[in-house]
Scaffold this active site. Structure first.
Site, PDB file in Angstrom:
ATOM      1  N   ARG A  59       0.798  -1.211   0.000  1.00 44.25           N
ATOM      2  CA  ARG A  59       0.000   0.000   0.000  1.00 44.25           C
ATOM      3  C   ARG A  59       0.846   1.284   0.000  1.00 44.25           C
ATOM      4  O   ARG A  59       0.699   2.133  -0.862  1.00 44.25           O
ATOM      5  CB  ARG A  59      -0.871  -0.033   1.248  1.00 44.25           C
ATOM      6  CG  ARG A  59      -1.932   0.996   1.324  1.00 44.25           C
ATOM      7  CD  ARG A  59      -2.735   0.738   2.576  1.00 44.25           C
ATOM      8  NE  ARG A  59      -3.119  -0.674   2.633  1.00 44.25           N
ATOM      9  CZ  ARG A  59      -4.376  -1.092   2.689  1.00 44.25           C
ATOM     10  NH1 ARG A  59      -5.352  -0.226   2.709  1.00 44.25           N
ATOM     11  NH2 ARG A  59      -4.651  -2.372   2.737  1.00 44.25           N
ATOM     12  N   THR A  60       1.729   1.386   0.959  1.00 43.63           N
ATOM     13  CA  THR A  60       2.487   2.625   1.099  1.00 43.63           C
ATOM     14  C   THR A  60       3.418   2.842  -0.096  1.00 43.63           C
ATOM     15  O   THR A  60       3.532   3.947  -0.621  1.00 43.63           O
ATOM     16  CB  THR A  60       3.296   2.601   2.410  1.00 43.63           C
ATOM     17  OG1 THR A  60       2.401   2.381   3.488  1.00 43.63           O
ATOM     18  CG2 THR A  60       4.023   3.910   2.625  1.00 43.63           C
ATOM     19  N   LYS A  87      23.329  -9.740   6.904  1.00 39.28           N
ATOM     20  CA  LYS A  87      24.708  -9.419   6.550  1.00 39.28           C
ATOM     21  C   LYS A  87      24.887  -8.525   5.328  1.00 39.28           C
ATOM     22  O   LYS A  87      25.969  -8.412   4.785  1.00 39.28           O
ATOM     23  CB  LYS A  87      25.488 -10.725   6.331  1.00 39.28           C
ATOM     24  CG  LYS A  87      25.625 -11.562   7.588  1.00 39.28           C
ATOM     25  CD  LYS A  87      26.603 -10.928   8.570  1.00 39.28           C
ATOM     26  CE  LYS A  87      26.683 -11.752   9.839  1.00 39.28           C
ATOM     27  NZ  LYS A  87      26.839 -10.958  11.047  1.00 39.28           N
ATOM     28  N   ARG A 109      11.374   3.161   4.052  1.00 38.61           N
ATOM     29  CA  ARG A 109      10.609   2.311   4.981  1.00 38.61           C
ATOM     30  C   ARG A 109      11.624   1.344   5.572  1.00 38.61           C
ATOM     31  O   ARG A 109      12.375   0.704   4.826  1.00 38.61           O
ATOM     32  CB  ARG A 109       9.537   1.555   4.198  1.00 38.61           C
ATOM     33  CG  ARG A 109       9.032   0.258   4.838  1.00 38.61           C
ATOM     34  CD  ARG A 109       8.175   0.442   6.055  1.00 38.61           C
ATOM     35  NE  ARG A 109       6.959   1.181   5.825  1.00 38.61           N
ATOM     36  CZ  ARG A 109       5.761   0.640   5.588  1.00 38.61           C
ATOM     37  NH1 ARG A 109       5.631  -0.663   5.527  1.00 38.61           N
ATOM     38  NH2 ARG A 109       4.698   1.396   5.414  1.00 38.61           N
ATOM     39  N   HIS A 137       5.075   7.006  11.297  1.00 37.65           N
ATOM     40  CA  HIS A 137       4.684   6.807   9.909  1.00 37.65           C
ATOM     41  C   HIS A 137       3.925   8.079   9.533  1.00 37.65           C
ATOM     42  O   HIS A 137       2.694   8.104   9.475  1.00 37.65           O
ATOM     43  CB  HIS A 137       3.801   5.557   9.811  1.00 37.65           C
ATOM     44  CG  HIS A 137       3.507   5.106   8.411  1.00 37.65           C
ATOM     45  ND1 HIS A 137       3.865   5.827   7.294  1.00 37.65           N
ATOM     46  CD2 HIS A 137       2.881   3.991   7.945  1.00 37.65           C
ATOM     47  CE1 HIS A 137       3.467   5.167   6.204  1.00 37.65           C
ATOM     48  NE2 HIS A 137       2.876   4.057   6.580  1.00 37.65           N
TER      49      HIS A 137
END
Lengths: 321, 433
Positions: A59-60, A87, A109, A137
């Site tokens: 969505r974002t 790593k 994000r 957010h």
């Protein structure tokens, strides 16, 4: 003088009410662009933007990408899988590489709280936090504010209760800061084991029972319950959670007035929210998604130096940056 | 022919003999020979006496740090016993105790012997090994305390890790009693502290970081105070950080339980607010707490509930700290800032006076860990710190002798600095200025 946003958008805690209002007001004219047949204006033409997603997000990420493309920017999506401790390349090296590519903006994000700030402190590009760990957010908070303002005509004085896992929720934090700064009253409701121990210091009202929250609130922002909270021993079961804290039609019908229902998604239907509520007449969950694009366009526009008063003309295809 | 050094005209403060006066200190070979107002006159015509002008400076028994991490063996790129011992003397410490969470763990006599040998070669501060409580610090089986003590270990500790098993801690206290050594205790209830990155409180709630509640420390502190009561063993509580711990220690001491405790300079000076902006150089375990905890710890240093100040010097490579807060390692360097932090936050602020600070940094550590030093009595080893208690300086980590640069005090203006450090009658450090 009109306030500016500064270089980055890292969280709503650091913004003033004026700055938040600026973003919301700037989003208004951008809403209309998404309603057009040709959903594109040349406002950010030539701007290179990296969408740097260290956590899975549909969505974002899609919302940001649409916002960028509708402003004619050139976005590149980078999905760095795996946790921050795996790593792979360190975040500081990622930052240096991005800097070396002379990009204009980074949307990040990341699973670690503070990751967006970490990046912002190290590169000159604008950084937009698309969710950092359990911290903030901000664009989600802003789109929630915009949706609420659309419905109530104001934010000042409205009562919004955040229901669910506030402890682990970046959405909750951004909502708390954003709403408080805009003069709304904020409540939280959830099992005490999923509320921060120091919740009282955040200036919110705490409800132990969702019935009381419903009684009090004008709107509920229902948070997603992550499955791993059970295995980590915060609560016993999804079933009990639904029975005690689930937002159901039955509970809402007992309230004296209609209550607006928000949810940042993705929903667990039948857990924190029942389907007939999510799909019901007072749900604005899809409007939130629509507003998400407009708010993100506004943020991109303002951070790139766009003048707020020109957003209207930017919409018409002109616009100055 | 004997070697003599005259420390001339300093303010000699030796709490072990209630001394605070302007005097000269004469050192012959590796021992304190004489202290007095007229020592200089009596020795001035002797040949071969090196005179160090100490006017305006404090002359005190050398500081002793019972808690530091020198990283050797295993992480020599981060610190070695040599660089750590040089950092120590630059900070005014004449003796340091090296914690055993090395790689491999210092859990046997050969490993203890290695630390001693490297300390001797380093030829700076005296280095005393602390052996592990459990083999590999795994918390299962006791390490060989007897052999480690015979090889030179002065205490045992699983520092860096809590001893989760109450039974193991009980037997460690009993067994350590046989050899007259303290059990240095890292108090952390592991299931409460799990995943925590900072103090649990308002700041952690705001920053979205998992907190470590004060109770994680306090539960273990009281468990082990009670086990010390049961066993008669000597429990030494490391790096205490909360008001609650202070109250529990006081409770134990009031009942005559064999409990001693230390606090670190950072816990009497900084609060959780230093973590703001996700500053990984303010990340340590136990974490920085609240202003109320700081105040409680400061008064506990004054009233003796906290016996001594130790650094918990924990160097890390700079890029280990330059990362996401939750993933960054715990710990800060402390040897070269401890004196100044203590003077700035305890002495200059009027909470304690200089003699009491010296008691907490030198005499008490010597007493609690039964180490040589901590006194300027005639015949004692000539471990002496000469420092300027007034000078102000800006902390520049790039000038540290330690390999570690990880300090929350970078750029801070602090008061007080070592000028000259003598170990066994030899000048092992002199400030350039």
């Amino acid at each position: 003088m009109t306030p500016s946003l500064g270089k980055d958008l890292l969280g709503l805690e650091r913004l003033s009410g004026e700055q938040i209002k600026l973003i919301l007001d700037t989003a208004e004219p951008f809403k209309e662009i998404s309603e057009r047949a040709i959903k594109k204006v040349p406002t950010l033409r030539g701007a290179t933007i990296v969408n740097l997603f260290f956590e899975a997000s549909t969505r974002t990420r899609v919302s940001f990408e649409f916002a960028e493309k509708r402003l004619s920017a050139d976005p590149v999506n980078v999905s760095a899988s795996g946790s921050s401790v795996s790593k792979g390349e360190t975040l500081v090296d990622t930052a240096r590489n991005l800097e070396a590519m002379r990009i204009d903006m980074v949307v990040i994000r990341h699973g670690a709280s503070g990751a967006a700030q970490f990046l912002a402190d190290r590169i000159e590009s604008n950084v937009i936090n698309a969710g950092d760990g359990t911290h903030e957010h901000p664009t989600q908070g802003l789109l929630d504010l915009l949706t609420l303002r659309d419905h109530f005509g104001r934010l000042d004085g409205i009562k919004v209760c955040i229901v669910g896992d506030v402890l682990h929720s970046r959405v909750a934090r951004s909502n708390i800061w954003g709403l408080t700064k805009m003069g709304a009253e904020v409540g939280v409701c959830g099992p005490r084991s999923l509320l921060p121990n120091a919740i009282d210091a955040l200036g919110v009202k705490v409800f132990n029972r969702v019935e009381e929250a419903i009684e009090w609130a004008d709107a509920l922002n229902v948070l997603r319950l992550q499955l791993e909270r059970m295995t980590a021993g915060y609560i016993p079961s999804q079933r009990e959670y639904n029975r005690v804290f689930g937002v159901s039609r039955e509970r809402l019908e007992r309230a004296k007035r209609d209550i607006l229902i928000l949810h940042p998604g993705p929903m667990n239907r039948g857990v924190e929210i029942d389907s007939d509520v999510a799909d019901g007449p007072f749900s604005v969950i899809l409007e939130q998604v629509t507003n998400g694009v407009a708010v993100r366009m506004a943020v991109l526009y303002l951070l790139s130096g766009g003048k707020p008063e020109l957003a209207e003309s930017a919409k018409r295809g002109g616009g100055e940056r | 022919m004997s070697r003599s050094i005259l420390l001339r005209g300093g303010r000699v403060i030796d709490p072990s003999q209630s001394l605070d006066e302007t005097a000269d200190v004469l050192i012959v070979d590796d021992r304190i020979e004489a202290i007095g107002a007229r020592v200089a006159n009596e020795t001035s015509n002797r040949d071969g006496v090196e005179t160090i002008d100490c006017a305006g400076l404090v002359v005190s028994p050398g500081f002793i740090d019972v808690h530091c991490h020198l990283r050797e063996p295993g992480r020599e790129e981060v610190e070695t016993i040599a660089t750590g011992a040089r950092a120590a003397v630059a900070g005014g410490f004449t003796s340091v105790c090296a914690m055993p969470n090395t790689d491999p763990v210092t859990d046997n006599q050969a490993a203890v012997g290695f630390i001693i040998r490297q300390g001797t070669i380093a030829n700076a501060a005296r280095v005393y090994p602390v052996g592990a409580i459990s083999l590999g610090q795994r918390g299962d089986a006791l390490a060989e305390f007897g052999e480690m003590v015979a090889a030179g270990a002065v205490a045992v500790s699983d520092d860096g890790r809590p001893v989760a098993s109450a039974h193991l801690m009980r037997t460690a206290l009993e067994y350590a009693r046989t050899f007259g050594i303290p059990v240095a205790d890292h108090c952390e209830e592991p299931t409460l502290a799990k995943g925590g990155a900072m103090n649990e409180g308002v700041v952690s709630a705001r920053l979205g970081l998992k907190g470590v509640p004060a109770e994680a420390e306090e539960i273990m502190a009281i468990r082990d105070i009670l086990l010390a009561r049961r066993t008669g063993g000597h429990i030494h509580l490391c790096h205490m950080s909360t008001r609650g711990s202070v109250e529990l220690i006081r409770w134990g001491k009031d009942r005559g339980i064999n409990v001693t405790a230390e606090v670190c300079p950072h816990h009497i000076s900084l609060t959780e607010d230093a973590v703001e902006d996700y500053n990984t150089n303010a990340k340590m375990n136990p974490p920085l707490r609240t202003a109320d905890d700081v105040a409680a710890l400061q008064s506990a240093v004054r009233d003796g509930t906290i016996d001594l100040i130790a650094t918990d010097h924990a160097p890390h490579h700079y890029d280990e700290k330059e990362r996401e807060f939750a993933d960054a390692p715990n710990g800060i360097v402390g040897l070269e800032t401890a004196l100044a932090v203590n003077i700035t936050w305890l002495v200059a602020s009027g909470i304690i006076d200089l003699p009491l600070l010296i008691e907490r940094m030198s005499c008490a550590p010597s007493r609690v860990f039964k180490l040589p030093g901590g006194t300027l009595r005639r015949g004692a080893p000539a471990d002496v710190t000469v420092f300027d208690a007034q000078t102000k300086w800006v902390v520049d980590p790039s000038r540290f002798k330690s390999k570690g640069r990880n300090t929350p005090y970078a750029g801070h203006t602090l008061q007080g600095r070592a000028r000259c450090t003598l170990v066994g009658g030899r000048v092992v450090y002199r400030a350039d200025a």
